[in-house]
Design an enzyme around this catalytic site. Structure first.
Site, mmCIF file in Angstrom:
data_model
loop_
_atom_site.group_PDB
_atom_site.id
_atom_site.type_symbol
_atom_site.label_atom_id
_atom_site.label_comp_id
_atom_site.label_asym_id
_atom_site.label_seq_id
_atom_site.Cartn_x
_atom_site.Cartn_y
_atom_site.Cartn_z
ATOM 1 N N CYS A 113 0.781 -1.270 -0.090
ATOM 2 C CA CYS A 113 -0.087 0.093 0.105
ATOM 3 C C CYS A 113 1.069 1.311 0.161
ATOM 4 O O CYS A 113 1.384 1.503 -0.999
ATOM 5 C CB CYS A 113 -0.991 -0.255 1.250
ATOM 6 N N HIS A 122 -3.441 -5.018 0.498
ATOM 7 C CA HIS A 122 -2.752 -5.369 1.647
ATOM 8 C C HIS A 122 -2.861 -7.070 1.685
ATOM 9 O O HIS A 122 -3.629 -7.651 2.344
ATOM 10 C CB HIS A 122 -3.455 -4.985 2.765
ATOM 11 N N GLU A 133 -1.080 -9.029 3.375
ATOM 12 C CA GLU A 133 -0.944 -9.811 4.490
ATOM 13 C C GLU A 133 -2.144 -10.253 5.245
ATOM 14 O O GLU A 133 -2.188 -11.130 6.040
ATOM 15 C CB GLU A 133 -0.084 -8.865 5.328
HETATM 16 N N1 GLN Z 1 -1.814 6.754 3.049
HETATM 17 C C1 GLN Z 1 -1.939 5.912 1.755
HETATM 18 C C2 GLN Z 1 -3.232 6.136 1.035
HETATM 19 O O1 GLN Z 1 -4.236 6.752 1.650
HETATM 20 C C3 GLN Z 1 -1.604 4.561 1.971
HETATM 21 C C4 GLN Z 1 -2.727 3.923 2.922
HETATM 22 C C5 GLN Z 1 -2.197 2.580 3.525
HETATM 23 O O2 GLN Z 1 -0.855 2.248 3.279
HETATM 24 N N2 GLN Z 1 -2.933 1.960 3.760
HETATM 25 O O3 GLN Z 1 -3.500 5.735 -0.087
#
Ligand code: GLN
Length: 531
Positions: free
Chosen positions: A382, A507, A509
């Site tokens: 992300c 994600h 994970e």
């Molecule tokens: N802050 C970034 C976004 O909002 C990444 C979000 C995250 O890593 N979950 O896109």
């Protein structure tokens, strides 16, 4: 015809944090190993509607379900133990409960009646049990009540649980109380008084448990018959229904420890369904306990290095990958705010996990740049993908490239806010959340890693890669390897010239399991162990 669902209610006493959730999940794992269909939910007393706006330093990881609920990290444990995907309905906080109730009241659903804690709140709580059992087609539905018995903010849950047998029959409900039995080193004895008191508190609310799990202050299985008999006598439970549980070296030992400690007797009196096949857990624990000769050092470049629970699913996914690869994992926490090239050079591979806000972001960009430069294995999750893209764009000639989240100058926003997300930055439940499909380009490393070109991962983000910069990002060493099916959104990038440099907007994970590592993590450990 399907037999009636049975319900297990797990409460806690004395102190929180003794592993009530792990115990609830472990009982679920044991019942699943008996061939039963098991579901599980948490009732949490706090008033936040969900975990989305909670500070991770205080509360640990925000776990995202496939249907896009931002939840407590306990749901991650449930998924890893039961190998079952949770939903937004798998967690009910007091906040969500009262919000739903008050919204119903405002829209006139109560037909002029006075709306009260009993029966309206309690009925709603009970309805969540019934809905989950129906949705998951459960033989057994487990309900964990957060906090400890007697907390005033959790009373509506305890009352709902007490009343519930009137709906489904007492024979279909099993009450389990998990409490703590400290060891007093001065007098060299276990003290049951706090546990007795918490069982008395529970009795005051009308619940006499069918099973007591005594979490003992010891690091191995103990025979302490006097503890069991004392708790049985004072608390009105059968002696063979007092299960003495020591601390475990790994949470994944708990299902096996529970069996060894006698959890089957009370469980099987409640639901008889043959012997559990625990071989999956035995195999896993054997892997965990094996002493691999090769050590692999993975650097986690992160912000909350003082509360690593913030990254719980990531660290669990790394462990699973290490067990699968047969290497000894050493996780090195690198504070993103102070990170230098020397820190990156010192590890065999790097993970940049998800995150929000500008603090520490330059350290994360530096980590990605270092890996691109030095062919060091890198996994970006992300925000970890966004910083990789920023690093590549800077290398590819966009000086000062940045994300709009961190105040990119005009014309330098290689990561920008998604359509419809403007102005919602501090609001709850408004990000792009939950499962989204992506298509990987044929022939990419990632397609090979996944063994597929159509993949689904869970998401939680507001920003996306700006594809106007694809050329500069490519010049900086990164290729777009996968997008949303319509091509609009970048979902995966990889570095063709590095042995293992992959990143995703999702994600992965959350979908890793202790006995089935996620391919992106498995790939990292494999690549890092070659370094
Ligand atoms: N802050 C970034 C976004 O909002 C990444 C979000 C995250 O890593 N979950 O896109």
């Amino acid at each position: 015809m399907k037999t009636k669902t049975k319900y297990i209610f797990v409460t806690g006493g004395v102190i929180s944090g003794v592993g009530k959730g792990i115990m609830a999940a472990s009982m679920g794992a044991i019942l699943k190993a008996k061939g039963l269909k098991v579901s599980i939910q948490k009732c949490d007393p706090y008033f936040n509607v969900d975990a989305g706006l909670l500070n991770p330093r205080e509360h640990g990881e925000c776990f995202v379900t496939r249907d896009g609920a931002e939840t407590d990290l306990d749901l991650g444990h449930y998924e890893r133990f039961l190998d079952e995907e949770m939903t937004g309905n798998s967690i009910w906080t007091s906040g969500k409960l009262y919000k739903t109730l008050i919204d119903a009241e405002r829209s006139g659903k109560f037909g002029g009646k006075t709306v009260q804690l009993v029966p309206h709140v309690t009925n709603m709580v009970q309805q969540t049990f019934l809905d989950n059992a129906r949705d998951f087609e459960s033989d057994v539905h487990i309900v964990e009540i957060g906090g400890t018995v007697g907390d005033i903010e959790g009373l509506h849950f305890i009352e709902a649980v007490r009343e519930f047998p009137t709906k489904v029959g007492r024979e279909n409900c099993l009450y389990v109380h998990v409490c703590y039995v400290p060891w007093l080193s001065t007098s060299q004895e276990f003290k049951t008084k706090p546990a007795q008191n918490s069982l008395r508190d529970l009795r005051q609310f009308g619940i006499i448990p069918d099973m007591v799990v005594a979490r003992m202050d010891v690091d191995q299985l103990v025979k302490a018959p006097h503890v069991a008999s004392k708790l049985a006598t004072f608390c009105g439970v059968r002696e063979d229904a007092v299960v003495l549980m020591p601390d475990a070296k790994s949470v994944y030992e708990v299902p096996l420890n529970a069996v060894k400690s006698g959890v089957l007797a009370p469980l099987e009196r409640f639901i008889d369904h043959g012997d559990p096949d625990m071989s999956q857990w035995e195999k896993l624990v054997k892997r965990i306990e094996s002493k691999p000769t090769k050590t692999v050092r993975i650097g986690m470049v992160a912000k909350y290095v003082d509360n690593t629970d913030t990254y719980l699913s990531v660290t669990e996914a790394l462990k699973a990958a290490a067990w699968e690869a047969g290497v000894d994992l050493k996780t090195v926490w690198i504070n993103a705010e102070e990170a230098t090239d020397a820190d990156f050079a010192d590890v065999d591979g790097i993970v940049v996990p998800g995150g929000f806000g500008i603090r520490g972001v330059e350290g994360k960009i530096a980590a990605a740049a270092y890996c691109l430069e030095h062919n060091k294995p890198y996994l970006g999750l992300c925000l970890g993908m966004q910083v990789a893209v920023i690093a590549a764009a800077r290398r590819g000639g966009v000086k000062c490239a940045n994300s709009e989240e961190f105040g990119a100058q005009e014309g330098k926003n290689v990561v920008y806010i998604m359509e419809g997300q403007q102005g919602k930055e501090s609001t709850g439940g408004t990000m792009r959340l939950g499962n989204y499909p992506a298509v990987l380009k044929k022939g990419t490393k990632l397609a090979k890693i996944y063994g597929a070109t159509e993949v689904i991962e869970r998401h939680r983000h507001r920003y996306e890669v700006n594809q106007e910069f694809t050329e500069q990002i490519r010049a900086g060493g990164l290729e777009i390897a996968g997008t949303s099916p319509d091509g609009a959104l970048v979902e995966f990038v990889e570095a063709p010239n590095c042995d293992y440099f992959v990143a995703t907007q999702g994600h992965p994970e959350y979908r890793s399991r202790p006995y089935r590592a996620h391919p992106m993590f498995a790939g990292l450990l494999k690549a890092a162990s070659k370094k």
